[in-house]
Design a protein around this motif. Structure first.
Motif, short mmCIF file in Angstrom:
data_model
loop_
_atom_site.label_atom_id
_atom_site.label_comp_id
_atom_site.label_asym_id
_atom_site.label_seq_id
_atom_site.Cartn_x
_atom_site.Cartn_y
_atom_site.Cartn_z
N LEU A 36 -13.70 59.77 51.08
CA LEU A 36 -13.41 61.16 51.45
C LEU A 36 -13.96 61.48 52.84
O LEU A 36 -13.29 62.12 53.65
CB LEU A 36 -14.00 62.11 50.41
CG LEU A 36 -13.82 63.60 50.68
CD1 LEU A 36 -12.34 63.97 50.70
CD2 LEU A 36 -14.57 64.42 49.67
N THR A 37 -15.16 61.03 53.12
CA THR A 37 -15.76 61.24 54.44
C THR A 37 -14.92 60.58 55.52
O THR A 37 -14.68 61.16 56.59
CB THR A 37 -17.20 60.68 54.47
OG1 THR A 37 -17.96 61.33 53.45
CG2 THR A 37 -17.85 60.88 55.81
N HIS A 38 -14.45 59.37 55.24
CA HIS A 38 -13.64 58.62 56.20
C HIS A 38 -12.32 59.36 56.49
O HIS A 38 -11.94 59.54 57.65
CB HIS A 38 -13.37 57.22 55.64
CG HIS A 38 -12.67 56.31 56.58
ND1 HIS A 38 -13.26 55.84 57.73
CD2 HIS A 38 -11.43 55.76 56.54
CE1 HIS A 38 -12.41 55.05 58.36
NE2 HIS A 38 -11.29 54.99 57.66
N ILE A 39 -11.66 59.81 55.44
CA ILE A 39 -10.38 60.52 55.60
C ILE A 39 -10.60 61.85 56.32
O ILE A 39 -9.83 62.21 57.23
CB ILE A 39 -9.71 60.73 54.22
CG1 ILE A 39 -9.28 59.39 53.64
CG2 ILE A 39 -8.54 61.69 54.33
CD1 ILE A 39 -8.87 59.45 52.18
N VAL A 44 -10.30 65.27 61.20
CA VAL A 44 -10.95 66.07 62.24
C VAL A 44 -10.69 65.48 63.62
O VAL A 44 -10.43 66.19 64.59
CB VAL A 44 -12.47 66.21 61.95
CG1 VAL A 44 -13.20 66.83 63.12
CG2 VAL A 44 -12.70 67.02 60.69
N TRP A 45 -10.75 64.15 63.70
CA TRP A 45 -10.49 63.45 64.96
C TRP A 45 -9.08 63.80 65.46
O TRP A 45 -8.89 64.16 66.62
CB TRP A 45 -10.61 61.96 64.75
CG TRP A 45 -10.65 61.12 65.97
CD1 TRP A 45 -10.23 61.43 67.24
CD2 TRP A 45 -11.15 59.79 66.06
NE1 TRP A 45 -10.42 60.38 68.09
CE2 TRP A 45 -10.98 59.36 67.38
CE3 TRP A 45 -11.69 58.92 65.14
CZ2 TRP A 45 -11.35 58.08 67.81
CZ3 TRP A 45 -12.06 57.65 65.57
CH2 TRP A 45 -11.90 57.25 66.88
N LEU A 46 -8.09 63.74 64.57
CA LEU A 46 -6.73 64.07 64.95
C LEU A 46 -6.63 65.55 65.36
O LEU A 46 -5.96 65.88 66.33
CB LEU A 46 -5.77 63.77 63.79
CG LEU A 46 -4.29 63.98 64.05
CD1 LEU A 46 -3.81 63.11 65.21
CD2 LEU A 46 -3.49 63.68 62.79
N GLY A 47 -7.33 66.41 64.64
CA GLY A 47 -7.34 67.83 65.00
C GLY A 47 -7.94 68.08 66.37
O GLY A 47 -7.41 68.88 67.15
N ALA A 165 -3.00 56.69 68.44
CA ALA A 165 -3.78 55.60 67.85
C ALA A 165 -4.34 56.00 66.48
O ALA A 165 -4.36 55.19 65.54
CB ALA A 165 -4.92 55.19 68.78
N VAL A 166 -4.80 57.24 66.34
CA VAL A 166 -5.32 57.70 65.06
C VAL A 166 -4.21 57.76 64.01
O VAL A 166 -4.41 57.36 62.85
CB VAL A 166 -6.03 59.08 65.21
CG1 VAL A 166 -6.38 59.67 63.86
CG2 VAL A 166 -7.30 58.92 66.05
N MET A 170 -4.00 55.69 60.53
CA MET A 170 -3.73 56.33 59.25
C MET A 170 -2.53 55.68 58.55
O MET A 170 -2.54 55.47 57.34
CB MET A 170 -3.47 57.83 59.44
CG MET A 170 -4.69 58.61 59.82
SD MET A 170 -4.22 60.33 60.14
CE MET A 170 -5.82 61.09 60.27
N THR A 171 -1.51 55.36 59.33
CA THR A 171 -0.33 54.70 58.78
C THR A 171 -0.68 53.32 58.22
O THR A 171 -0.21 52.93 57.14
CB THR A 171 0.76 54.58 59.86
OG1 THR A 171 1.04 55.89 60.37
CG2 THR A 171 2.03 53.97 59.31
#
Length: 185
Positions: A36-39, A44-47, A165-166, A170-171
């Motif tokens: 959950l922390t990783h996701i 947040v990084w993408l945001g 890249a993020v 995720m993909t």
């Protein structure tokens, strides 16, 4: 040689290689919390990347006050918050790799995600961060004087490259392509 002695010989020759594999046994709740922390950190990084893109476009094309405010804000968003979520994503990803069947370098998709994360965090620290200090000063100076800050068009690339890249990482997490990394014997 009997089948039993052959099997024990194979097991004995594989034991040292298996002994080198570092594997954590994470309890189910801990593993789920780390996942959950990783996701969440990747989200947040993408945001932050999307916010950076909006601020860059605003700094490039808005009126002087809006451009100055965007440049000053960009300096605050693109530094330590981006490094923190990058490191949280990296640490949680390493823990997941060590604590799951996928490993850190057992599958190509995990290895690619690890490389993407390390490269992006390194780029933020070594390339993006140093330029953000001067951009913040230029933004605050422009706000005080009422002029537009000088913002280079090259600032469009970091949020585009990072968010792409993020999304690729995720993909990879969802589709898990490619086979295992082959090890030499």
């Amino acid at each position: 040689m009997t089948a039993t002695s052959t099997a024990s010989t194979i097991a004995a020759t594989r034991a040292p290689a298996d002994a080198r594999v570092i594997r954590l046994r994470l309890p189910t709740r801990v593993r789920k919390l780390v996942l959950l922390t990783h996701i969440a950190a990747a989200g947040v990084w993408l945001g932050i990347d999307l916010v950076m893109g909006i601020l860059v476009l605003t700094a490039l094309g808005a009126d002087p006050t809006g451009a100055g405010a965007a440049a000053a804000s960009l300096a605050a968003v693109a530094t330590w918050p981006l490094v923190v979520v990058g490191v949280v994503t990296l640490v949680s990803g390493v823990l997941l790799g060590l604590g799951s069947k996928y490993g850190l370098v057992r599958y190509w998709w995990v290895l690619v995600k690890l490389v993407i994360n390390i490269v992006l965090v390194t780029l933020v620290v070594l390339v993006l961060w140093p330029g953000m200090a001067s951009l913040g000063v230029a933004g605050r100076t422009a706000l005080a004087s009422g002029d537009s800050p000088v913002v280079g068009a090259m600032l469009v690339f970091p949020p585009v490259v990072s968010s792409t890249a993020v999304v690729v990482a995720m993909t990879l997490s969802v589709f898990k392509p490619w086979s295992r990394v082959r090890r030499s014997r």
